[in-house]
Scaffold this motif. Structure first.
Motif, PDB file in Angstrom:
ATOM      1  N   SER A   3       0.899  -1.005   0.053  1.00  0.00           N
ATOM      2  CA  SER A   3       0.055   0.042  -0.275  1.00  0.00           C
ATOM      3  C   SER A   3       1.008   1.262   0.061  1.00  0.00           C
ATOM      4  O   SER A   3       0.436   2.379  -0.671  1.00  0.00           O
ATOM      5  N   TYR A  38      -2.095  -0.115  -7.876  1.00  0.00           N
ATOM      6  CA  TYR A  38      -3.491  -0.068  -7.213  1.00  0.00           C
ATOM      7  C   TYR A  38      -4.554  -1.319  -7.395  1.00  0.00           C
ATOM      8  O   TYR A  38      -5.060  -1.791  -6.520  1.00  0.00           O
ATOM      9  N   VAL A  39      -4.411  -1.819  -8.693  1.00  0.00           N
ATOM     10  CA  VAL A  39      -5.257  -3.182  -8.920  1.00  0.00           C
ATOM     11  C   VAL A  39      -4.489  -4.311  -8.224  1.00  0.00           C
ATOM     12  O   VAL A  39      -5.229  -4.919  -7.808  1.00  0.00           O
ATOM     13  N   ASN A  41      -2.804  -4.108  -5.419  1.00  0.00           N
ATOM     14  CA  ASN A  41      -3.243  -3.886  -3.877  1.00  0.00           C
ATOM     15  C   ASN A  41      -4.804  -4.415  -3.680  1.00  0.00           C
ATOM     16  O   ASN A  41      -5.111  -5.049  -2.661  1.00  0.00           O
ATOM     17  N   ALA A  42      -5.583  -4.040  -4.544  1.00  0.00           N
ATOM     18  CA  ALA A  42      -7.054  -4.340  -4.499  1.00  0.00           C
ATOM     19  C   ALA A  42      -7.287  -6.005  -4.482  1.00  0.00           C
ATOM     20  O   ALA A  42      -8.046  -6.418  -3.906  1.00  0.00           O
ATOM     21  N   PHE A  45      -6.193  -7.351  -1.173  1.00  0.00           N
ATOM     22  CA  PHE A  45      -7.288  -7.000  -0.278  1.00  0.00           C
ATOM     23  C   PHE A  45      -8.168  -8.078  -0.434  1.00  0.00           C
ATOM     24  O   PHE A  45      -8.876  -8.809   0.597  1.00  0.00           O
ATOM     25  N   LEU A  46      -8.844  -8.292  -1.653  1.00  0.00           N
ATOM     26  CA  LEU A  46      -9.765  -9.271  -1.986  1.00  0.00           C
ATOM     27  C   LEU A  46      -9.395 -10.592  -1.780  1.00  0.00           C
ATOM     28  O   LEU A  46     -10.311 -11.506  -1.000  1.00  0.00           O
TER      29      LEU A  46
END
Length: 60
Positions: A3, A38-39, A41-42, A45-46
Motif C-alpha cells: 500500500s 492499485y489493482v 493492491n486491491a 485485499f480481496l
C-alpha cells in the motif's frame, strides 16, 4: 507494505503533474504504474478477505 508503494506512486504522479517536472509520456507511465499497483493492491485485499471468510466458515 504494498500500500505504501501505491501511495508513493500516486504522490509522485501528483507532484510531477502539478510542478510540470515530467514530460507527458513519462507522466503517463507513472500514472499507469500507479494504477497497476492499485489493482494489485486491491486484488491482495480481496484475496485476504476471501481467505478470512473461508477460515470463518471452516470454524463454524
Amino acid at each position: 507494505m504494498f500500500s505504501f508503494g501505491v501511495i508513493a506512486l500516486h504522490c509522485w504522479y501528483m507532484v510531477a503533474l502539478l510542478t510540470g517536472a515530467m514530460d507527458p509520456v513519462s507522466l503517463m507511465y507513472v500514472a499507469l504504474a500507479a494504477y497497476a499497483a492499485y489493482v494489485i493492491n486491491a486484488g491482495q485485499f480481496l484475496w485476504k478477505l476471501r481467505m478470512a471468510r473461508l477460515d470463518a466458515m471452516g470454524r463454524a
